[in-house]
Design an enzyme around this catalytic site. Sequence first.
Site, PDB file in Angstrom:
ATOM      1  N   GLY A  27       2.200  -6.211  -0.518  1.00  0.00           N
ATOM      2  CA  GLY A  27       1.812  -5.073  -1.332  1.00  0.00           C
ATOM      3  C   GLY A  27       0.069  -4.794  -1.152  1.00  0.00           C
ATOM      4  N   GLY A  47       6.903   1.521  19.565  1.00  0.00           N
ATOM      5  CA  GLY A  47       6.502   2.602  18.758  1.00  0.00           C
ATOM      6  C   GLY A  47       7.095   2.558  17.394  1.00  0.00           C
ATOM      7  CB  ALA A 106      -0.381  -7.760   8.021  1.00  0.00           C
ATOM      8  CB  ALA A 107       1.502  -4.947  13.029  1.00  0.00           C
ATOM      9  N   GLY A 108       2.954  -3.887  10.335  1.00  0.00           N
ATOM     10  CA  GLY A 108       3.891  -3.226   9.611  1.00  0.00           C
ATOM     11  C   GLY A 108       3.069  -2.832   8.174  1.00  0.00           C
ATOM     12  CG  ASP A 109       2.192  -5.087   5.471  1.00  0.00           C
ATOM     13  OD1 ASP A 109       3.278  -4.855   5.071  1.00  0.00           O
ATOM     14  OD2 ASP A 109       2.055  -6.609   5.425  1.00  0.00           O
TER      15      ASP A 109
END
Length: 340
Positions: free
Chosen positions: A49, A235, A259-262
Site C-alpha cells: 500500500g 510487459g 516493488a516493481a508491481g507497486d
Amino acid sequence: MRHRTKNHSQEIVVVGSLNADLVVTTPRFPAPGQTVVGQHVRVFPGGKGANQACAAARLGASVSMIGRIGRDAHGQLLLRSLASAGANVEGVQRDPRVPTGVASILTNAAGENQIIIVPGANGVLRPHHLRPAHRLITSARVLLLQLEIPLAVTAAAAQFARRAGTLVVLDPAPARRLPDRLLACVDYLTPNETELAILTGCTSRRCSLREVERLARGLCRHGPKNVIVKLGGRGALLVSPDRTRHWPAFPVKAVDTTAAGDAFNGAFAWALAAGQSEAEAGRLAAAAAACSVTHAGAQPSMPSMLEVQRLLRRFARTSVGPRYQSLPEHLQLASSQFAR
Ligand code: RIB
C-alpha cells in the site's frame, strides 16, 4: 479509453499496508535446510500500500494513505518516507499495542526476491477505521487496494468507492481466491503471473501470452471490468471481456525487482487520475516499473517524473520506443500475435 473526471480534493487514496522491509542481499537463495553467506542487510520503507502511495506521490499526484502502523521506529520510518514523497499521511493511524508490519525479504544476484510478511498493525485494521476516510474516497478519482490488510477492510473500501463512482484498482497480492462480490467492484485487477495462476486455479508454471489472455478473460467473468497481468520482462497484458492490449517491457538491467508491481500500479493510477488514456497510463506504468528495478529497495526505488521521462526518451530511438510512439493503435495487438 479515457475515464470521466470528477471534482476531487485528493486524486488518489490508498487503503493498504505499510511495512518495514528487512532486506538481505545474497548471491543465491538458500535451499530448505541450507545456509548461505549474504552480502548486506538493510531496512527500507515498504508495504504494497505504502509503496503504491509513494510511487504515485513521487510522480506528482495528490495522494492520501490510509492504514495502520505501530508507535515504533519502523512506523516513523514509513511516515517520513511517505511524507517526503509528498503523500498525505493523516489517515495513517498509530496503534500503541502492536508493532508496525515487517517484511523479511531476500534478494538474489538476478534481482529476484522472496518475501515473508508479518502483518503487525496492518492486521488489526478494521472496516470501522475507514470511517474518517469516507469523504476522501468519495471525492478521489482512484482508490488503490492490495491484499496485505484484512480482506473485510479491502472489500468495505472497494464497495464504498464503487458506490461513489471512484475507480477501483486492486492488486491481488499476496494472492488468494477472492469473492465475486469484491471482484464486481473492481475496474482494474492487476495480478502478476503467479497471482493470476492462484486466482484462476491454474497449475502451469509459465504460460504463453495467449494462455494468460485466456485465463484473464475467464477472470473477467467473475466481475472485474479489466484485468492487467504484470508479466515482468514480457510487459503487461490488459484483458477485458471484449479486447486485449499489450504493453511491452522496457529492457533494463534489474538490480532489485522488489516493488516493481507497486511502481506500475502507482504510476497507472497517477496517469488515470491525471485524465490520461488507458494506453498512455499503461505505457507510463511500464516505464515507472522499469525505472524502479534499477534501484535497490521498495520506496527508495520509486521514480520521479523526470526519471520516467528520461527512460522514455532513452528508448524512443530503440526497438521498444517506436512501439510506444503511435498509441493506441500499435498496442492494440490481435490475440493471434500472442502465441510464443
Ligand atoms: O511489493 C513489495 C512489497 O511487498 C515490499 O515492500 C514488502 O513490504 C511486501 O509488502
